[in-house]
Design a protein around this motif. Structure first.
Motif, PDB file in Angstrom:
ATOM      1  N   UNK A  35      60.923  43.934  59.449  1.00  0.00           N
ATOM      2  CA  UNK A  35      61.041  44.737  58.235  1.00  0.00           C
ATOM      3  C   UNK A  35      60.271  44.056  57.111  1.00  0.00           C
ATOM      4  N   UNK A  36      59.416  44.824  56.452  1.00  0.00           N
ATOM      5  CA  UNK A  36      58.612  44.229  55.387  1.00  0.00           C
ATOM      6  C   UNK A  36      59.506  43.793  54.232  1.00  0.00           C
ATOM      7  N   UNK A  37      59.437  42.515  53.918  1.00  0.00           N
ATOM      8  CA  UNK A  37      60.222  41.965  52.814  1.00  0.00           C
ATOM      9  C   UNK A  37      59.407  41.959  51.528  1.00  0.00           C
ATOM     10  N   UNK A  91      57.428  36.658  59.771  1.00  0.00           N
ATOM     11  CA  UNK A  91      56.058  37.072  60.064  1.00  0.00           C
ATOM     12  C   UNK A  91      55.225  37.096  58.791  1.00  0.00           C
ATOM     13  N   UNK A  92      54.058  36.471  58.856  1.00  0.00           N
ATOM     14  CA  UNK A  92      53.116  36.494  57.732  1.00  0.00           C
ATOM     15  C   UNK A  92      51.818  37.106  58.220  1.00  0.00           C
ATOM     16  N   UNK A  93      51.375  38.155  57.532  1.00  0.00           N
ATOM     17  CA  UNK A  93      50.142  38.849  57.898  1.00  0.00           C
ATOM     18  C   UNK A  93      49.156  38.735  56.731  1.00  0.00           C
ATOM     19  N   UNK A  94      47.972  38.229  57.004  1.00  0.00           N
ATOM     20  CA  UNK A  94      46.937  38.062  55.991  1.00  0.00           C
ATOM     21  C   UNK A  94      45.689  38.813  56.441  1.00  0.00           C
ATOM     22  N   UNK A 119      48.181  35.497  66.254  1.00  0.00           N
ATOM     23  CA  UNK A 119      47.332  36.535  66.834  1.00  0.00           C
ATOM     24  C   UNK A 119      46.663  37.323  65.717  1.00  0.00           C
ATOM     25  N   UNK A 120      45.962  38.397  66.095  1.00  0.00           N
ATOM     26  CA  UNK A 120      45.324  39.228  65.072  1.00  0.00           C
ATOM     27  C   UNK A 120      45.801  40.673  65.143  1.00  0.00           C
ATOM     28  N   UNK A 121      46.921  40.875  65.846  1.00  0.00           N
ATOM     29  CA  UNK A 121      47.438  42.229  66.045  1.00  0.00           C
ATOM     30  C   UNK A 121      48.898  42.329  65.605  1.00  0.00           C
ATOM     31  N   UNK A 122      49.166  42.905  64.443  1.00  0.00           N
ATOM     32  CA  UNK A 122      50.553  43.046  63.979  1.00  0.00           C
ATOM     33  C   UNK A 122      51.437  43.820  64.945  1.00  0.00           C
ATOM     34  N   UNK A 123      50.856  44.748  65.706  1.00  0.00           N
ATOM     35  CA  UNK A 123      51.651  45.544  66.638  1.00  0.00           C
ATOM     36  C   UNK A 123      52.167  44.683  67.793  1.00  0.00           C
ATOM     37  N   UNK A 124      51.345  43.750  68.242  1.00  0.00           N
ATOM     38  CA  UNK A 124      51.814  42.868  69.319  1.00  0.00           C
ATOM     39  C   UNK A 124      52.951  41.990  68.810  1.00  0.00           C
ATOM     40  N   UNK A 125      52.809  41.481  67.596  1.00  0.00           N
ATOM     41  CA  UNK A 125      53.867  40.650  67.011  1.00  0.00           C
ATOM     42  C   UNK A 125      55.167  41.453  66.910  1.00  0.00           C
ATOM     43  N   UNK A 126      55.048  42.699  66.546  1.00  0.00           N
ATOM     44  CA  UNK A 126      56.226  43.569  66.454  1.00  0.00           C
ATOM     45  C   UNK A 126      56.888  43.730  67.820  1.00  0.00           C
ATOM     46  N   UNK A 127      56.069  43.868  68.860  1.00  0.00           N
ATOM     47  CA  UNK A 127      56.612  44.017  70.204  1.00  0.00           C
ATOM     48  C   UNK A 127      57.400  42.781  70.639  1.00  0.00           C
ATOM     49  N   UNK A 128      56.917  41.601  70.256  1.00  0.00           N
ATOM     50  CA  UNK A 128      57.617  40.361  70.603  1.00  0.00           C
ATOM     51  C   UNK A 128      59.017  40.360  69.990  1.00  0.00           C
ATOM     52  N   UNK A 129      59.104  40.758  68.724  1.00  0.00           N
ATOM     53  CA  UNK A 129      60.407  40.813  68.061  1.00  0.00           C
ATOM     54  C   UNK A 129      61.316  41.816  68.770  1.00  0.00           C
ATOM     55  N   UNK A 134      38.900  38.977  60.073  1.00  0.00           N
ATOM     56  CA  UNK A 134      39.931  39.584  60.915  1.00  0.00           C
ATOM     57  C   UNK A 134      41.324  39.309  60.348  1.00  0.00           C
ATOM     58  N   UNK A 135      42.243  40.110  60.780  1.00  0.00           N
ATOM     59  CA  UNK A 135      43.627  39.959  60.347  1.00  0.00           C
ATOM     60  C   UNK A 135      44.255  38.753  61.032  1.00  0.00           C
ATOM     61  N   UNK A 136      45.047  38.020  60.279  1.00  0.00           N
ATOM     62  CA  UNK A 136      45.755  36.862  60.815  1.00  0.00           C
ATOM     63  C   UNK A 136      47.249  37.151  60.817  1.00  0.00           C
ATOM     64  N   UNK A 137      47.879  36.965  61.966  1.00  0.00           N
ATOM     65  CA  UNK A 137      49.323  37.182  62.096  1.00  0.00           C
ATOM     66  C   UNK A 137      49.963  35.883  62.560  1.00  0.00           C
ATOM     67  N   UNK A 138      50.882  35.375  61.757  1.00  0.00           N
ATOM     68  CA  UNK A 138      51.629  34.159  62.089  1.00  0.00           C
ATOM     69  C   UNK A 138      53.099  34.532  62.176  1.00  0.00           C
ATOM     70  N   UNK A 139      53.752  34.130  63.252  1.00  0.00           N
ATOM     71  CA  UNK A 139      55.147  34.544  63.452  1.00  0.00           C
ATOM     72  C   UNK A 139      55.907  33.502  64.266  1.00  0.00           C
ATOM     73  N   UNK A 140      57.168  33.372  63.978  1.00  0.00           N
ATOM     74  CA  UNK A 140      58.041  32.516  64.790  1.00  0.00           C
ATOM     75  C   UNK A 140      59.485  32.912  64.513  1.00  0.00           C
ATOM     76  N   UNK A 141      60.386  32.414  65.335  1.00  0.00           N
ATOM     77  CA  UNK A 141      61.810  32.680  65.123  1.00  0.00           C
ATOM     78  C   UNK A 141      62.551  31.371  64.906  1.00  0.00           C
ATOM     79  N   UNK A 142      63.647  31.458  64.186  1.00  0.00           N
ATOM     80  CA  UNK A 142      64.501  30.302  63.956  1.00  0.00           C
ATOM     81  C   UNK A 142      65.944  30.764  63.858  1.00  0.00           C
TER      82      UNK A 142
END
Length: 389
Positions: free
Chosen positions: A194-196, A178-181, A339-349, A94-102
């Motif tokens: 935005x994809x870096x 955000x890191x997506x694997x 999480x495993x959903x990049x779209x949810x991570x996007x919504x948080x941002x 499954x896809x792995x999504x790791x995200x946080x803000x600083x």
């Protein structure tokens, strides 16, 4: 009939959205609301040496929402370590999504702002810089030269940094990392949605030998024609071309009135470049019909490469940790998500950045206040926030 069809279509789309979210999983999400201290454990690492910093529960000096709090490093030239235990999970299949803000509210000078994801058993009270981790992700700043974005993966007990030179943000506003694997070992790195960068674990980390290597025994074939242009074989030199002089007498020149032929000799006009002279004749160039391109050393299968279909699979993650050292403290960590959903991570941002302009205005106002205070006395303060951990 058309209206009924549109209604059915909308219902189907809604069902698809609900279905997608029903099968996606939020493994861990921390917004640092009330009760966060019960989920996070502050390490005693470096405490006996007097080098352990603390965390403040605060929205910071210029948050877009004063009720949206994070944890902020407090105490200059200190080590900071805090971690949360989560339900152990694996990213296999499954896809792995790791995200946080600083938000670096301070002039950090030198220090980290990354987070770590840890596996196995961790004594959270002793969690520190030497604690093994499965992944480290986030910014590391030092002076004006170093503004690195770390992505370090652990494989079979060894840490491998990404080979690319990735840069982090260095201003004093909130930024999401955000890191997506994915199961095919491809990855994406996003900053503020935005994809870096993106790529593959196979090529961007020196974990496995490369699939292909250059064939050092290969040689350019003798008949390989790498001349893109050649002389036109049908070109002919114009008749009389070689008799055109390089220089000619200046037709505008006149013999000076004072010229004495008996004393000065026969007057001759000075020479000037001949506009009709085109240099030595050369045939014109044409495209080479036999051109094969620039020869390149071919690649062959690497005999040392042995594929690992589970290359992307991290050791089961059981903890999330913040472990950094900073010369100047003041970084606000928040919105940690696994999480495993990049779209949810996007919504948080998008949700947090709904107040982006408010944050910018608050920052600009805080800067005005800071500059006014600095004019009155040297800057050597930091607001004493509340809820220290």
């Amino acid at each position: 009939m058309a209206r009924h069809s549109s209604t059915v279509t909308l219902k189907l789309l809604l069902l698809l959205v609900l279905f997608r979210f029903s099968i996606s999983e939020i493994i861990f999400e921390e917004r640092f609301d009330d009760g966060w201290q019960g989920r996070w454990v502050k390490s005693e690492w470096k405490k006996s040496e007097g080098k352990a910093g603390s965390f403040k529960h605060t929205a910071g000096k210029w948050s877009g929402d004063p009720d949206d709090k994070g944890i902020q490093t407090f105490g200059d030239a200190k080590h900071f370590a805090v971690s949360a235990k989560i339900s152990e999970f694996t990213n296999k299949n499954r896809t792995l999504v790791l995200q946080y803000s600083i938000r670096f509210e301070q002039d950090i000078e030198c220090g980290g702002g990354y987070i770590k994801f840890l596996s196995g058993f961790v004594n959270q009270k002793k969690f520190g810089g030497d604690t093994p981790y499965s992944l480290m992700f986030g910014p590391d700043i030092c002076g004006t030269q170093t503004k690195k974005l770390h992505v370090i993966l652990s494989y079979q007990g060894q840490n491998y940094p990404i080979k690319k030179d990735l840069e982090c943000e260095t201003d004093k506003l909130t930024h999401f990392y955000t890191f997506i694997l994915r199961p095919d070992a491809s990855y994406s790195i996003l900053i503020d949605n935005r994809e870096r960068d993106s790529g593959s674990m196979y090529t961007d980390w020196d974990i496995l030998p490369p699939r292909k290597i250059k064939d050092l025994k290969a040689k350019k074939p003798a008949d390989w024609d790498d001349r893109e242009y050649i002389d036109d074989p049908n070109a002919t030199k114009p008749e009389g071309y070689d008799s055109i002089p390089k220089e000619i007498p200046d037709p505008k020149a006149k013999e000076p009135d004072s010229w004495d032929e008996e004393e000065d000799g026969i007057w001759k006009a000075p020479k000037i470049p001949n506009p009709k002279y085109k240099g030595p004749w050369k045939p014109k160039k044409i495209k080479n019909p036999n051109y094969k391109g620039k020869w390149k050393i071919p690649y062959i299968d690497n005999p040392e490469f042995e594929d690992d279909p589970d290359l992307y699979v991290l050791k089961p993650i059981k903890y999330v940790g913040i472990e950094v050292w900073q010369v100047k403290a003041g970084s606000v960590f928040d919105n940690v998500l696994i999480c495993d959903d990049p779209e949810y991570a996007k919504q948080v941002v998008d949700e947090v950045f709904a107040n982006r302009e408010v944050e910018k205005e608050a920052f600009e106002e805080a800067e005005k206040v800071r500059k006014a205070r600095e004019e009155e006395h040297p800057r050597d303060y930091m607001d004493d926030y509340h809820d220290e951990l």
